[in-house]
Scaffold this active site. Sequence first.
Site, PDB file in Angstrom:
ATOM      1  N   ASP A  45      -3.082  -7.847   4.702  1.00 25.20           N
ATOM      2  CA  ASP A  45      -1.702  -7.699   4.450  1.00 25.20           C
ATOM      3  C   ASP A  45      -1.052  -6.727   5.295  1.00 25.20           C
ATOM      4  O   ASP A  45      -1.803  -5.867   5.992  1.00 25.20           O
ATOM      5  CB  ASP A  45      -1.137  -7.553   3.020  1.00 25.20           C
ATOM      6  CG  ASP A  45       0.099  -7.362   2.670  1.00 25.20           C
ATOM      7  OD1 ASP A  45       1.057  -8.329   3.326  1.00 25.20           O
ATOM      8  OD2 ASP A  45       0.571  -6.533   1.889  1.00 25.20           O
ATOM      9  N   SER A  46       0.281  -6.628   5.519  1.00 18.33           N
ATOM     10  CA  SER A  46       0.990  -5.618   6.076  1.00 18.33           C
ATOM     11  C   SER A  46       0.692  -4.133   5.266  1.00 18.33           C
ATOM     12  O   SER A  46       0.934  -3.100   6.184  1.00 18.33           O
ATOM     13  CB  SER A  46       2.332  -5.774   6.408  1.00 18.33           C
ATOM     14  OG  SER A  46       2.884  -5.943   4.949  1.00 18.33           O
ATOM     15  N   CYS A  95      -0.586 -12.372   3.094  1.00 22.17           N
ATOM     16  CA  CYS A  95       0.739 -11.956   3.613  1.00 22.17           C
ATOM     17  C   CYS A  95       1.477 -13.312   3.998  1.00 22.17           C
ATOM     18  O   CYS A  95       1.076 -13.882   4.708  1.00 22.17           O
ATOM     19  CB  CYS A  95       0.624 -10.769   4.606  1.00 22.17           C
ATOM     20  SG  CYS A  95       2.358 -10.655   5.332  1.00 22.17           S
ATOM     21  N   GLU A 123       8.317  -1.169  -3.669  1.00 21.22           N
ATOM     22  CA  GLU A 123       7.387  -0.060  -2.953  1.00 21.22           C
ATOM     23  C   GLU A 123       8.013   1.292  -3.278  1.00 21.22           C
ATOM     24  O   GLU A 123       7.057   2.069  -3.722  1.00 21.22           O
ATOM     25  CB  GLU A 123       7.403  -0.218  -1.629  1.00 21.22           C
ATOM     26  CG  GLU A 123       6.891  -1.476  -0.835  1.00 21.22           C
ATOM     27  CD  GLU A 123       5.800  -1.197   0.262  1.00 21.22           C
ATOM     28  OE1 GLU A 123       5.850  -0.315   0.878  1.00 21.22           O
ATOM     29  OE2 GLU A 123       4.924  -2.009   0.050  1.00 21.22           O
ATOM     30  N   CYS A 126       6.405 -14.095  -0.861  1.00 17.49           N
ATOM     31  CA  CYS A 126       6.063 -12.619  -0.656  1.00 17.49           C
ATOM     32  C   CYS A 126       5.047 -12.156  -1.515  1.00 17.49           C
ATOM     33  O   CYS A 126       5.223 -12.176  -2.868  1.00 17.49           O
ATOM     34  CB  CYS A 126       7.259 -11.811  -0.370  1.00 17.49           C
ATOM     35  SG  CYS A 126       6.906 -10.299  -0.092  1.00 17.49           S
ATOM     36  N   HIS A 178       4.665  -9.197  -2.717  1.00 13.32           N
ATOM     37  CA  HIS A 178       5.155  -8.132  -3.623  1.00 13.32           C
ATOM     38  C   HIS A 178       5.716  -8.878  -4.919  1.00 13.32           C
ATOM     39  O   HIS A 178       5.952  -8.118  -5.974  1.00 13.32           O
ATOM     40  CB  HIS A 178       6.086  -7.457  -2.839  1.00 13.32           C
ATOM     41  CG  HIS A 178       5.670  -6.460  -1.852  1.00 13.32           C
ATOM     42  ND1 HIS A 178       4.906  -6.786  -0.670  1.00 13.32           N
ATOM     43  CD2 HIS A 178       5.705  -4.942  -1.719  1.00 13.32           C
ATOM     44  CE1 HIS A 178       4.860  -5.664  -0.159  1.00 13.32           C
ATOM     45  NE2 HIS A 178       5.026  -4.711  -0.820  1.00 13.32           N
TER      46      HIS A 178
HETATM   47  N1  DGL Z   1       3.576  -8.839   2.413  1.00 15.08           N
HETATM   48  C1  DGL Z   1       4.591  -9.175   3.154  1.00 15.08           C
HETATM   49  C2  DGL Z   1       4.590 -10.823   2.672  1.00 15.08           C
HETATM   50  O1  DGL Z   1       3.986 -11.368   1.889  1.00 15.08           O
HETATM   51  C3  DGL Z   1       5.704  -8.612   3.064  1.00 15.08           C
HETATM   52  C4  DGL Z   1       5.975  -7.298   3.437  1.00 15.08           C
HETATM   53  C5  DGL Z   1       6.303  -7.062   4.761  1.00 15.08           C
HETATM   54  O2  DGL Z   1       7.210  -7.147   5.100  1.00 15.08           O
HETATM   55  O3  DGL Z   1       5.603  -6.466   5.582  1.00 15.08           O
HETATM   56  O4  DGL Z   1       5.338 -11.506   3.607  1.00 15.08           O
END
Ligand code: DGL
Length: 274
Positions: free
Chosen positions: A16-17, A79, A160, A192, A194
């Site tokens: 993931d990012s 992600c 976050e 997403c 998150h």
């Molecule tokens: N985890 C990323 C997603 O699922 C979102 C966070 C980011 O923008 O890096 O798209």
Amino acid sequence: MASVKLDASQPIGLFDSGIGGLTVARAIREKLPKERLIYFGDTAHLPYGDKSPDSIKYYAIRIAQFLLDNHCKMIVIACNTASALAFDTVKDFVGKRALVVNVIDPAVKKITDQPKFKRIGVIGTKGTIKSGIHAKKLAEANKSYEVHGLATPLLVPMIEEGFFNNKISRAVIDSYLSRPKLKKIDALILGCTHYPLIKKEIEAVYQGKVPLIDSADEVAEYVYQLLKKNNILNHSAKKPAHRFYVSDYTDAFEKNTNFFFNEKIKLEEARIWK
Ligand code: DGL
């Protein structure tokens, strides 16, 4: 490319990012407690939501190589943004060296499995929504879906910073979800990694009347089915030793892992960009 024999004892890699993808790692750990996980959060390039498709593809290939170097039998793109923009690129790059899974197909499958769903809402980063990936995949399955995507870029930094289940998060979520395009929907895709952390607050806005499609749970089931089909489910009795890497270590990330993984974990820095 010559076929590589995958082995049940090899780990599952995820990336993931940042640490948001730990919600997917957590769902996989709950469903498949015998699998060893290798997680990579590209914190050096967080957030992915605002990056160009070329940058995301470039990062994704390098990270896939890192996970292959760690002998992963499967790579889960945990992600939505990277799944939307780089899945085909990663799949081509990896070839037969590992199975590759994204977080969008399992969510789409959940929708197409429910004949009653017609008007679908999707929330995600700017990159995910701009790609229109959910609408494209749903159209491939059935032309009659009406898909309403809304970029909700404030949600990731809000989560976050630990702003959830409070007045501020409720106001932000309410302001996004009260947009007319998200009013009359049959289901909402949480696009997403998150968003599982604010699922209850989203549920409250719709008073529990709109089913929420949480890709983390759907991915865990999908991963299980795919490993089973390929006969590489790990049945070992040994407790798996997971590893969690980030490309740029700070204490703040480690502190937050608890929310996402439901357990305090130790992050290690993998200096793939330094
Ligand atoms: N985890 C990323 C997603 O699922 C979102 C966070 C980011 O923008 O890096 O798209």
